[in-house]
Write a protein that holds these residues in place. Sequence first.
Motif, PDB file in Angstrom:
ATOM      1  N   ASN A   5     -16.944  12.690   9.468  1.00 19.97           N
ATOM      2  CA  ASN A   5     -17.007  13.460   7.999  1.00 19.97           C
ATOM      3  C   ASN A   5     -15.962  13.486   6.844  1.00 19.97           C
ATOM      4  O   ASN A   5     -16.054  12.891   6.022  1.00 19.97           O
ATOM      5  N   LEU A   6     -15.328  13.990   7.505  1.00 22.54           N
ATOM      6  CA  LEU A   6     -14.112  14.589   6.878  1.00 22.54           C
ATOM      7  C   LEU A   6     -12.601  12.623   6.767  1.00 22.54           C
ATOM      8  O   LEU A   6     -11.974  13.170   5.290  1.00 22.54           O
ATOM      9  N   ASN A   7     -13.340  13.119   7.602  1.00 24.11           N
ATOM     10  CA  ASN A   7     -12.123  10.915   7.345  1.00 24.11           C
ATOM     11  C   ASN A   7     -12.685   9.866   6.368  1.00 24.11           C
ATOM     12  O   ASN A   7     -11.957   9.747   5.793  1.00 24.11           O
ATOM     13  N   ARG A   8     -14.377  10.252   6.942  1.00 24.13           N
ATOM     14  CA  ARG A   8     -14.529   9.440   5.250  1.00 24.13           C
ATOM     15  C   ARG A   8     -14.158   9.496   3.976  1.00 24.13           C
ATOM     16  O   ARG A   8     -13.967   8.923   2.938  1.00 24.13           O
ATOM     17  N   ILE A   9     -14.226  11.074   3.279  1.00 21.42           N
ATOM     18  CA  ILE A   9     -14.050  11.680   2.119  1.00 21.42           C
ATOM     19  C   ILE A   9     -12.946  11.488   1.920  1.00 21.42           C
ATOM     20  O   ILE A   9     -12.255  10.967   0.652  1.00 21.42           O
ATOM     21  N   LYS A  10     -11.972  11.569   2.599  1.00 18.33           N
ATOM     22  CA  LYS A  10     -10.034  11.765   2.808  1.00 18.33           C
ATOM     23  C   LYS A  10      -9.933  10.449   2.225  1.00 18.33           C
ATOM     24  O   LYS A  10      -9.585   9.937   1.708  1.00 18.33           O
ATOM     25  N   SER A  11     -11.188   9.305   2.618  1.00 22.36           N
ATOM     26  CA  SER A  11     -10.459   8.045   2.964  1.00 22.36           C
ATOM     27  C   SER A  11     -11.149   7.495   1.775  1.00 22.36           C
ATOM     28  O   SER A  11     -10.161   6.490   0.602  1.00 22.36           O
ATOM     29  N   GLU A  12     -11.292   7.818   1.122  1.00 27.08           N
ATOM     30  CA  GLU A  12     -11.648   7.701  -0.943  1.00 27.08           C
ATOM     31  C   GLU A  12     -11.705   8.379  -1.608  1.00 27.08           C
ATOM     32  O   GLU A  12     -11.596   8.128  -2.721  1.00 27.08           O
ATOM     33  N   LEU A  13     -10.998   9.480  -0.938  1.00 19.40           N
ATOM     34  CA  LEU A  13     -10.792  10.509  -2.516  1.00 19.40           C
ATOM     35  C   LEU A  13      -9.136  10.459  -2.741  1.00 19.40           C
ATOM     36  O   LEU A  13      -8.422   9.545  -1.248  1.00 19.40           O
ATOM     37  N   PRO A  14      -8.236   9.905  -3.660  1.00 13.51           N
ATOM     38  CA  PRO A  14      -7.196   9.755  -4.510  1.00 13.51           C
ATOM     39  C   PRO A  14      -6.446  10.443  -3.945  1.00 13.51           C
ATOM     40  O   PRO A  14      -6.146  11.816  -4.264  1.00 13.51           O
ATOM     41  N   SER A  15      -4.973   9.939  -3.886  1.00 12.16           N
ATOM     42  CA  SER A  15      -3.995  10.816  -2.958  1.00 12.16           C
ATOM     43  C   SER A  15      -3.834  11.925  -4.483  1.00 12.16           C
ATOM     44  O   SER A  15      -4.191  11.741  -5.765  1.00 12.16           O
ATOM     45  N   GLY A  16      -3.628  12.878  -4.102  1.00 11.51           N
ATOM     46  CA  GLY A  16      -3.885  14.204  -5.127  1.00 11.51           C
ATOM     47  C   GLY A  16      -4.575  14.651  -5.584  1.00 11.51           C
ATOM     48  O   GLY A  16      -4.547  15.726  -6.217  1.00 11.51           O
TER      49      GLY A  16
END
Length: 218
Positions: A5-16
């Motif tokens: 779940n974390l990895n999926r969200i982080k991959s979609e979340l813009p950096s910053g």
Amino acid sequence: MIEENLNRIKSELPSGVKLVAVSKFHPMEAILEAYQAGQTVFGENRPQELASKAVQLPQDIEWHFLGHLQTNKLKMVLPYATLVQSVDSVHLLQAIDNWGSNNDKIISVLLELHIGAEETKQGFHEEEILDILFHADDYKNICFCGLMGMASHTDDQEVINADFERIDTFMAYLVDLFPELTDFNQLSIGMSDDWPIAVRHGSTMVRIGTAIFGAREY
Ligand SMILES: *Cc1c(COP(=O)(O)O)cnc(C)c1O
């Protein structure tokens, strides 16, 4: 599961955009699982639960407090929280400032703006926030870091969109009006169901619980 779940969200979340994993009501094992997957910022909404988890879990975890805070519970929260996201009254602000003064600490806070349709939802109105920030100098032990908001509890994307647009616009107005508040730059909007919309409205910090840890048991 938590790691996926974390990895999926982080991959979609813009950096910053900072991800705050909202771990309230979830056991320490779940937090450790997220921590081992690289997550170091967690949010809690109950003073006792925050204090208990903070002393037992790894010391490099950054804790945010995001619930209703009573002034008699400050000592359970302020020693541990890096950021109090949910300041919703002048009374609370003054108490936090006093605690900071007595403990020789500057406390970072977000002011909660009431944007949702629900009557019961906590938070300031725009005029109240203006009034506080015009007197920001009175709060020697507070660092005003930005705004937090919760959209209306609805599936209607238009309504959520309008809520986030309102807080985004107000944030930009404040940043313009108070250039001397150099730390006032965080906009904490977006939860499990609405964070993609929040990100389109300038969110710098999303608070996600269910989409990481699964449903909470109350
Ligand atoms: C519980 C909570 C969240 C997380 O909600 P989810 O829908 O589980 O992502 C975010 N912000 C605040 C203030 C909360 O109380």
